[in-house]
Write an enzyme that holds these catalytic residues in place. Structure first.
Site, PDB file in Angstrom:
ATOM      1  N   SER A  17      36.181  -8.927  44.350  1.00  0.00           N
ATOM      2  CA  SER A  17      36.414 -10.067  43.451  1.00  0.00           C
ATOM      3  C   SER A  17      37.786 -10.705  43.574  1.00  0.00           C
ATOM      4  O   SER A  17      38.079 -11.685  42.873  1.00  0.00           O
ATOM      5  CB  SER A  17      36.181  -9.648  41.996  1.00  0.00           C
ATOM      6  OG  SER A  17      34.804  -9.530  41.738  1.00  0.00           O
TER       7      SER A  17
ATOM      8  N   LYS B 146      37.707 -14.402  43.910  1.00  0.00           N
ATOM      9  CA  LYS B 146      37.662 -15.400  42.837  1.00  0.00           C
ATOM     10  C   LYS B 146      38.948 -16.208  42.720  1.00  0.00           C
ATOM     11  O   LYS B 146      38.937 -17.290  42.112  1.00  0.00           O
ATOM     12  CB  LYS B 146      37.307 -14.720  41.511  1.00  0.00           C
ATOM     13  CG  LYS B 146      35.876 -14.163  41.485  1.00  0.00           C
ATOM     14  CD  LYS B 146      35.534 -13.577  40.123  1.00  0.00           C
ATOM     15  CE  LYS B 146      34.091 -13.092  40.046  1.00  0.00           C
ATOM     16  NZ  LYS B 146      33.862 -11.814  40.734  1.00  0.00           N
TER      17      LYS B 146
ATOM     18  N   SER C 181      36.463 -11.296  35.676  1.00  0.00           N
ATOM     19  CA  SER C 181      35.671 -11.185  36.901  1.00  0.00           C
ATOM     20  C   SER C 181      34.181 -11.408  36.652  1.00  0.00           C
ATOM     21  O   SER C 181      33.340 -10.723  37.225  1.00  0.00           O
ATOM     22  CB  SER C 181      35.904  -9.827  37.565  1.00  0.00           C
ATOM     23  OG  SER C 181      36.022  -9.958  38.953  1.00  0.00           O
TER      24      SER C 181
ATOM     25  N   LYS D  58      44.566 -10.538  39.665  1.00  0.00           N
ATOM     26  CA  LYS D  58      43.126 -10.444  39.944  1.00  0.00           C
ATOM     27  C   LYS D  58      42.802  -9.042  40.422  1.00  0.00           C
ATOM     28  O   LYS D  58      43.487  -8.485  41.276  1.00  0.00           O
ATOM     29  CB  LYS D  58      42.681 -11.462  41.002  1.00  0.00           C
ATOM     30  CG  LYS D  58      41.155 -11.528  41.128  1.00  0.00           C
ATOM     31  CD  LYS D  58      40.532 -12.173  39.916  1.00  0.00           C
ATOM     32  CE  LYS D  58      39.049 -11.872  39.774  1.00  0.00           C
ATOM     33  NZ  LYS D  58      38.754 -10.514  39.298  1.00  0.00           N
TER      34      LYS D  58
END
Length: 275
Positions: free
Chosen positions: A56, A59, A113, A220
């Site tokens: 992820s 993203k 997420s 993140k």
């Protein structure tokens, strides 16, 4: 001749001293890169050029492509069956048929997420998901991510790959977007699916954003069985903007432990040339 030998000794001493200092930073993650964004100095690297799944962390690129398109942040987007994860069968709290402003989906994709949120952002891009993924790869090329490849907007596909060195460029670029800085570091947030279920409460997947000892600008996390646990951040440490990339941390808390070790190590060596 003596001068040449002396110069060699100085270089050898400085190099081995620097290596010794770096070896004192015990990073458990399989790959890592720590980068001072102010003076462009790589503080620490470990397998930084190994191409790996990034889960992820993807993203962050999803967010940049979405924001670059300058689409209406308030446009309502409805979650559809096309947004349901049929690859990994991951869960989501966003019901099919519920609608949210684009900016809310972007926030949930970054802070928590949310996979359906990221899928919906790509699906509603001009030209659809394929055009979105093409734009992701074009953006990666533009910012110098030479060893990266994107195939979806969520990171659920393990064919989304990059190196730690490339991800440092991704984090540095994403730090220039105020929305990414805000949304990725939101500690908690609630949205309404527009039915009688009430509000859905979300928390940031990176516990460090709730730690007062950290000054984090971009954050993140990522996880896939193929990628392990990943974490990227831009944070101020000892007054310096530092990018931290940690890939394939298998222990549940290893990536957090690695980040704290990096912070402590930089703070203890802040006066030295290599930091």
């Amino acid at each position: 001749m003596k001068q040449v030998f002396f110069l060699f000794c100085v270089i050898f001493f400085y190099t081995t001293s620097t290596l010794a200092q770096k070896n004192n930073l015990d990073i458990k993650s399989q790959a890592a890169l720590v980068f001072n964004a102010q003076n462009a100095h790589v503080i620490y690297d470990k397998n930084a050029d190994k191409v790996m799944p990034i889960a992820s962390i993807t993203k962050l690129m999803t967010a940049m492509v979405t924001l670059d398109a300058r689409l209406s942040p308030n446009e309502k987007i409805t979650i559809t069956n096309a947004d349901v994860d049929k690859l990994k069968h991951s869960s989501s709290r966003l019901p099919v048929g519920s609608s949210y402003p684009r900016h809310e989906l972007l926030r949930l994709a970054l802070m928590s997420s949310e996979n359906r949120a990221a899928a919906a952002l790509a699906r509603t891009y001009p030209g659809g998901t394929k055009a979105f993924v093409d734009a992701m790869n074009q953006k990666a090329k533009k910012i110098g991510m030479a060893n990266s490849r994107f195939v979806d907007s969520t990171g659920l596909n393990s064919n989304n790959v990059a190196t730690a060195r490339d991800l440092a460029k991704l984090v540095s670029s994403s730090n220039s977007y105020s929305a990414i800085r805000e949304f990725s570091t939101t500690s908690q947030h609630s949205v309404s699916p527009g039915n009688k279920r009430g509000h859905l409460q979300y928390v940031n997947s990176n516990s460090l954003v709730r730690n007062q000892g950290w000054d984090i600008g971009v954050s993140k996390t990522g996880y896939l069985s193929e990628a392990g646990r990943c974490l990227v951040m831009q944070a101020k440490i000892s007054g310096q903007p530092v990018v931290i990339v940690l890939l394939n941390s298998w222990g549940k808390n290893t990536r957090i432990g690695d980040a704290n070790r990096v912070k402590k190590w930089i703070e203890s060596n802040q006066g030295r040339r290599q930091v």
